[in-house]
Design an enzyme around this catalytic site. Structure first.
Site, short mmCIF file in Angstrom:
data_model
loop_
_atom_site.label_atom_id
_atom_site.label_comp_id
_atom_site.label_asym_id
_atom_site.label_seq_id
_atom_site.Cartn_x
_atom_site.Cartn_y
_atom_site.Cartn_z
CB ILE A 96 -0.88 0.02 1.27
CG1 ILE A 96 -1.70 -1.27 1.39
CG2 ILE A 96 -1.80 1.24 1.28
CD1 ILE A 96 -2.71 -1.48 0.31
CG HIS A 112 -0.24 -13.64 7.28
ND1 HIS A 112 0.39 -13.38 6.09
CD2 HIS A 112 0.46 -14.63 7.88
CE1 HIS A 112 1.44 -14.18 5.96
NE2 HIS A 112 1.51 -14.94 7.03
CD GLU A 182 -7.31 -16.73 5.45
OE1 GLU A 182 -7.57 -15.76 4.73
OE2 GLU A 182 -6.47 -17.59 5.13
C1 GRF Z 1 -6.05 -15.51 2.10
O1 GRF Z 1 -5.47 -16.72 2.47
C2 GRF Z 1 -5.48 -14.39 2.94
O2 GRF Z 1 -5.10 -14.80 4.20
C3 GRF Z 1 -4.28 -13.97 2.16
O3 GRF Z 1 -4.66 -14.10 0.81
C4 GRF Z 1 -5.67 -15.10 0.69
C5 GRF Z 1 -6.81 -14.48 -0.07
O4 GRF Z 1 -7.79 -15.44 -0.41
N1 GRF Z 1 -3.84 -12.65 2.54
P1 GRF Z 1 -9.17 -14.95 -1.03
O5 GRF Z 1 -8.85 -14.18 -2.32
O6 GRF Z 1 -9.86 -14.10 -0.02
O7 GRF Z 1 -9.92 -16.21 -1.32
#
Ligand code: GRF
Length: 198
Positions: A96, A112, A182
């Site tokens: 960024i 992450h 996530e």
């Molecule tokens: C995820 O694993 C996130 O942790 C990383 O990039 C990936 C993105 O996946 N920063 P998506 O495009 O949201 O499916």
């Protein structure tokens, strides 16, 4: 009702985290509105999700600008035009610009796919992360949401969720299991943050 926070999503890929954020907004567990999706990649699947949901998109490619300064200023103007309160990076594979980081102190977050501070930093993305976790013989992994500063994966950790690593785990199986984590963690943390904003 408290006004929803205006959220900008930055992404480079398929956008499954973006989709989970949209679901949380739809089911009422996240009080936000995605006002713009910004990508460096015109082929990102996340842009299709945005268009299907009537969300404005912007493709901003550093190489198309004469200088880093022009690039940063243009990005900042897009964010201002959409009256963004908050930026969530969701698989955004570029740095960024500093001018944007300075304009949104503690208002830019990233997710992450590991338990930072372990397995972060330059080169630690996608399958590299999960391969490194398994090679190191870790017994657990997970996801981390953290503030974004000028160094990759360096800002303060806001929240983490861990899962045990199975004895027959592969980088692929771990990637899938962490991604599910996530999708739960990111909307939860974003809700905590936007609540603090109001
Ligand atoms: C995820 O694993 C996130 O942790 C990383 O990039 C990936 C993105 O996946 N920063 P998506 O495009 O949201 O499916």
């Amino acid at each position: 009702m408290i006004k929803p926070a205006n959220l900008a999503i930055f992404l480079s890929g398929k956008g499954s985290n973006f989709a989970s954020i949209l679901s949380a907004i739809t089911n009422g567990s996240l009080n936000a509105k995605v006002v713009v999706v910004i990508s460096n990649n015109s082929a990102a699947g996340g842009l299709v999700i945005a268009s299907k949901n009537g969300i404005p998109t912007e493709v901003l490619v550093r190489e198309n600008f004469a200088s880093g300064e022009d690039f940063g200023t243009t990005m900042l103007n897009v964010l201002k035009r959409h009256e963004c309160d908050f930026i969530a990076l969701a698989g955004y594979m570029r740095k960024i610009p500093s001018v944007v980081i300075r304009a949104f102190p503690k208002r830019i977050v990233n997710i992450h796919p590991a338990l930072l501070p372990k397995f972060g930093g330059k080169g630690m993305y996608g399958h590299h992360v999960h391969e490194a976790v398994i090679a190191a013989g870790e017994t657990e992994s997970g996801a981390t949401v953290h503030f974004v500063d000028e160094i990759y994966d360096n800002g303060d950790v806001i929240g983490q969720k861990s899962i045990p690593i199975n004895s027959d785990e592969t980088p692929e199986s771990l990637a899938n299991r962490v991604l599910e984590v996530e999708h739960q963690l990111y909307p939860e943390i974003l809700q905590q943050l936007v609540t603090r904003l109001n």
